[in-house]
Design a protein around this motif. Structure first.
Motif, PDB file in Angstrom:
ATOM      1  N   TYR A 371      40.275  35.957  -7.662  1.00  0.00           N
ATOM      2  CA  TYR A 371      39.078  36.700  -7.272  1.00  0.00           C
ATOM      3  C   TYR A 371      39.393  38.160  -6.988  1.00  0.00           C
ATOM      4  O   TYR A 371      38.650  39.068  -7.401  1.00  0.00           O
ATOM      5  N   SER A 372      40.499  38.421  -6.314  1.00  0.00           N
ATOM      6  CA  SER A 372      40.828  39.784  -5.881  1.00  0.00           C
ATOM      7  C   SER A 372      41.019  40.742  -7.045  1.00  0.00           C
ATOM      8  O   SER A 372      40.770  41.943  -6.900  1.00  0.00           O
ATOM      9  N   HIS A 373      41.487  40.230  -8.197  1.00  0.00           N
ATOM     10  CA  HIS A 373      41.662  41.136  -9.333  1.00  0.00           C
ATOM     11  C   HIS A 373      40.731  40.789 -10.509  1.00  0.00           C
ATOM     12  O   HIS A 373      41.009  41.136 -11.649  1.00  0.00           O
ATOM     13  N   SER A 374      39.607  40.115 -10.190  1.00  0.00           N
ATOM     14  CA  SER A 374      38.572  39.901 -11.207  1.00  0.00           C
ATOM     15  C   SER A 374      37.686  41.144 -11.288  1.00  0.00           C
ATOM     16  O   SER A 374      37.466  41.840 -10.297  1.00  0.00           O
ATOM     17  N   GLN A 375      37.160  41.430 -12.469  1.00  0.00           N
ATOM     18  CA  GLN A 375      36.505  42.709 -12.738  1.00  0.00           C
ATOM     19  C   GLN A 375      35.180  42.853 -11.997  1.00  0.00           C
ATOM     20  O   GLN A 375      34.376  41.925 -11.930  1.00  0.00           O
ATOM     21  N   THR A 376      34.940  44.039 -11.448  1.00  0.00           N
ATOM     22  CA  THR A 376      33.675  44.398 -10.822  1.00  0.00           C
ATOM     23  C   THR A 376      32.858  45.249 -11.791  1.00  0.00           C
ATOM     24  O   THR A 376      33.333  46.297 -12.240  1.00  0.00           O
ATOM     25  N   ARG A 406      50.455  51.240 -20.554  1.00  0.00           N
ATOM     26  CA  ARG A 406      51.752  50.805 -21.082  1.00  0.00           C
ATOM     27  C   ARG A 406      52.221  49.491 -20.468  1.00  0.00           C
ATOM     28  O   ARG A 406      53.215  48.919 -20.933  1.00  0.00           O
ATOM     29  N   LEU A 407      51.536  49.016 -19.459  1.00  0.00           N
ATOM     30  CA  LEU A 407      51.949  47.793 -18.779  1.00  0.00           C
ATOM     31  C   LEU A 407      51.099  46.607 -19.248  1.00  0.00           C
ATOM     32  O   LEU A 407      50.024  46.782 -19.807  1.00  0.00           O
ATOM     33  N   PRO A 408      51.587  45.365 -19.031  1.00  0.00           N
ATOM     34  CA  PRO A 408      50.848  44.182 -19.486  1.00  0.00           C
ATOM     35  C   PRO A 408      49.429  44.134 -18.920  1.00  0.00           C
ATOM     36  O   PRO A 408      49.166  44.596 -17.805  1.00  0.00           O
ATOM     37  N   LYS A 409      48.523  43.522 -19.692  1.00  0.00           N
ATOM     38  CA  LYS A 409      47.124  43.463 -19.299  1.00  0.00           C
ATOM     39  C   LYS A 409      46.907  42.673 -18.021  1.00  0.00           C
ATOM     40  O   LYS A 409      45.933  42.906 -17.298  1.00  0.00           O
ATOM     41  N   ASP A 410      47.795  41.725 -17.724  1.00  0.00           N
ATOM     42  CA  ASP A 410      47.582  40.908 -16.527  1.00  0.00           C
ATOM     43  C   ASP A 410      48.060  41.605 -15.254  1.00  0.00           C
ATOM     44  O   ASP A 410      47.897  41.071 -14.155  1.00  0.00           O
ATOM     45  N   MET A 411      48.634  42.796 -15.385  1.00  0.00           N
ATOM     46  CA  MET A 411      49.066  43.557 -14.216  1.00  0.00           C
ATOM     47  C   MET A 411      47.856  43.947 -13.374  1.00  0.00           C
ATOM     48  O   MET A 411      46.788  44.265 -13.887  1.00  0.00           O
ATOM     49  N   PRO A 426      52.191  39.381 -13.071  1.00  0.00           N
ATOM     50  CA  PRO A 426      52.441  37.935 -13.104  1.00  0.00           C
ATOM     51  C   PRO A 426      53.243  37.473 -14.314  1.00  0.00           C
ATOM     52  O   PRO A 426      54.129  36.608 -14.176  1.00  0.00           O
ATOM     53  N   SER A 427      52.964  38.022 -15.498  1.00  0.00           N
ATOM     54  CA  SER A 427      53.665  37.572 -16.704  1.00  0.00           C
ATOM     55  C   SER A 427      55.151  37.895 -16.666  1.00  0.00           C
ATOM     56  O   SER A 427      55.949  37.281 -17.392  1.00  0.00           O
ATOM     57  N   GLU A 428      55.544  38.844 -15.839  1.00  0.00           N
ATOM     58  CA  GLU A 428      56.961  39.212 -15.708  1.00  0.00           C
ATOM     59  C   GLU A 428      57.554  38.728 -14.389  1.00  0.00           C
ATOM     60  O   GLU A 428      58.716  39.028 -14.107  1.00  0.00           O
ATOM     61  N   ARG A 429      56.747  38.044 -13.571  1.00  0.00           N
ATOM     62  CA  ARG A 429      57.195  37.554 -12.249  1.00  0.00           C
ATOM     63  C   ARG A 429      57.790  38.711 -11.435  1.00  0.00           C
ATOM     64  O   ARG A 429      58.838  38.592 -10.804  1.00  0.00           O
ATOM     65  N   LEU A 430      57.071  39.821 -11.447  1.00  0.00           N
ATOM     66  CA  LEU A 430      57.609  41.098 -10.965  1.00  0.00           C
ATOM     67  C   LEU A 430      56.688  41.760  -9.953  1.00  0.00           C
ATOM     68  O   LEU A 430      55.461  41.769 -10.119  1.00  0.00           O
TER      69      LEU A 430
END
Length: 462
Positions: A371-376, A406-411, A426-430
């Motif tokens: 929820y916290s990073h879902s689009q508004t 330049r960073l992954p979309k899931d960032m 999340p995709s990089e566990r970073l």
């Protein structure tokens, strides 16, 4: 002719002086009070919260923003009283006072300082060793070298701290001179992400619902246009409150932070610029109103709020250096006034990477992280975090990009003024935390994270 010219000059000078006096007595008064309030609060926190050199903080953080009157500003750090007093032109004095466990309080006029009676926060243990962990990977070392470099001395980055977590483990960190693993740093709007987490905790406890009208006392009447504003809309910044952080020295944000004793009261009185849910506008006012809900749920005082924040969030995460300041009514300044170390914010980022669970204990409700990073609306903002979902256009008013292409979309990430970042991939566990005092845009954070990801991809699988 000479006498006539002298008379014209004197009349012109008199008119100028009268106009200047009128301006100082009206708009200028608020401008100068804002300046002295900003300096007092900043240097109080530097001296007594962060324990860094206040003179250096003034030169790096305050003076570049007020060079036109910097020569007229005088401040005094009183270590015996644990306070800072600032004046400009010998007037418009502001005072900030340090209180144990609650940071610094900006005191308006000659008002008394509310004492944090009985508040003695217990120390929070750190899960990490005290020594600074230098990266073993040469590529990551080079990435940190670039993060602390100054490619343009005319526009310094002034990076103060970088911390990198991968797979939940601390793999790299670095600090500027005078800073270290336990140095609380002014987080600016990283604070909003902390407030979002605290609201999530209250939702998990059943004390708030996202879809309910925000329980703000001043908005109780159904006839009030604010009455329909929900908790969700305050988190998402589509409540209808105006975009309040503009380039001018006097904006709704600065008025609230430096001129108001009751910040949430001021925010509640601010007229809506749009019907709720129809338009996005960056809202410091909205996050102070959310902070009032936290204070009220905690018991109604600054100490109650401080205890709740430490018990429910800071202590479980091991955020041992963290403190959130309040206004004179005890409301946390949830728009901006958390101080915490880069390690603290790395642990906060890891909480989100681990879906709101720490050491097997669920702090945030199930689904809260998503929820916290879902689009508004059609923006690059979520509900307390920025996203990487929008690659076109820019943030209104600021003309800044929504994300980091330049960073992954899931960032997604928490972001604060002057270059504070908690980047979660999340995709990089970073998790990468970057903190500093970067007056100009161009912190190099996107390059830093991209370089770290590239280095991790080159490492052999363990």
């Amino acid at each position: 002719m000479a006498l006539r010219l002298l008379k014209i000059t004197l009349v012109t000078l008199l008119v100028f002086l009268l106009a200047a006096a009128l301006w100082i007595g009206t708009a200028g008064k608020d401008l100068f009070r804002t300046a002295t309030g900003s300096v007092s609060r900043s240097l109080c926190a530097a001296a007594f919260v962060s324990r860094v050199d206040p003179q250096r903080t003034f030169a790096e953080e305050q003076l570049p923003l007020m060079r036109s009157i910097g020569w007229a500003i005088h401040y005094e750090v009183d270590r015996a009283r644990r306070e800072v007093r600032t004046s400009v032109f010998g007037d418009f004095t502001a005072r900030a006072v340090y209180r144990d466990g609650l940071g610094c309080l900006l005191v308006h006029g000659g008002g008394a300082v509310p004492e944090p009676a009985g508040f003695e926060p217990a120390p929070i243990a750190s899960p990490w060793p005290a020594a600074v962990l230098e990266p073993a990977d040469p590529a990551i070392r080079r990435a940190l070298d670039r993060a602390f470099a100054e490619p343009d001395p005319a526009h310094p980055r002034l990076t103060k701290a970088v911390v990198v977590l991968h797979d939940g483990k601390l793999i790299a960190e670095r600090y500027a001179a005078g800073y270290g693993p336990d140095t609380p740093i002014y987080a600016h709007s990283l604070t909003k992400s902390v407030v979002s987490a605290l609201i999530g905790i209250l939702v998990r406890q059943g004390k708030l619902r996202l879809d309910q009208p925000a329980p703000i006392a001043a908005w109780r009447s159904p006839a009030d246009p604010h009455h329909a504003v929900t908790v969700d809309q305050l988190l998402r910044m589509d409540s209808g409150l105006p975009f309040d952080e503009t380039d001018g020295a006097l904006s709704p944000m600065t008025r609230m932070l430096f001129l108001e004793r009751d910040m949430a009261g001021y925010a509640a009185r601010t007229p809506l610029a749009h019907p709720p849910g129809t338009a996005w506008g960056y809202s410091n006012l909205g996050y102070v109103l959310l902070s009032r809900l936290i204070r009220d749920a905690a018991g109604g005082s600054a100490v109650d709020a401080g205890r709740l924040v430490r018990r429910e969030l800071f202590a479980p995460l091991g955020m041992r250096s963290a403190v959130i300041e309040t206004d004179a009514t005890g409301t946390p300044v949830g728009s901006s006034n958390v101080y915490a170390s880069a390690r603290d914010f790395a642990r906060f980022g890891q909480l989100y990477l681990d879906d709101g669970v720490v050491d097997g204990r669920r702090l945030l409700p199930e689904g809260w992280v998503a929820y916290s990073h879902s689009q508004t609306l059609k923006t690059g903002y979520g509900a307390g975090f920025w996203t990487n979902l929008v690659s076109e256009g820019s943030v209104p008013v600021w003309n800044a990009p929504w994300g980091m292409p330049r960073l992954p979309k899931d960032m997604y990430y928490a972001r604060g003024a002057l270059g504070q970042y908690v980047v979660i991939v999340p995709s990089e566990r970073l998790v990468v935390v970057r903190m500093g005092i970067s007056i100009d845009y161009g912190t190099g954070t996107e390059d830093l994270v991209a370089a770290i990801i590239a280095a991790l991809h080159r490492r052999p699988a363990s």
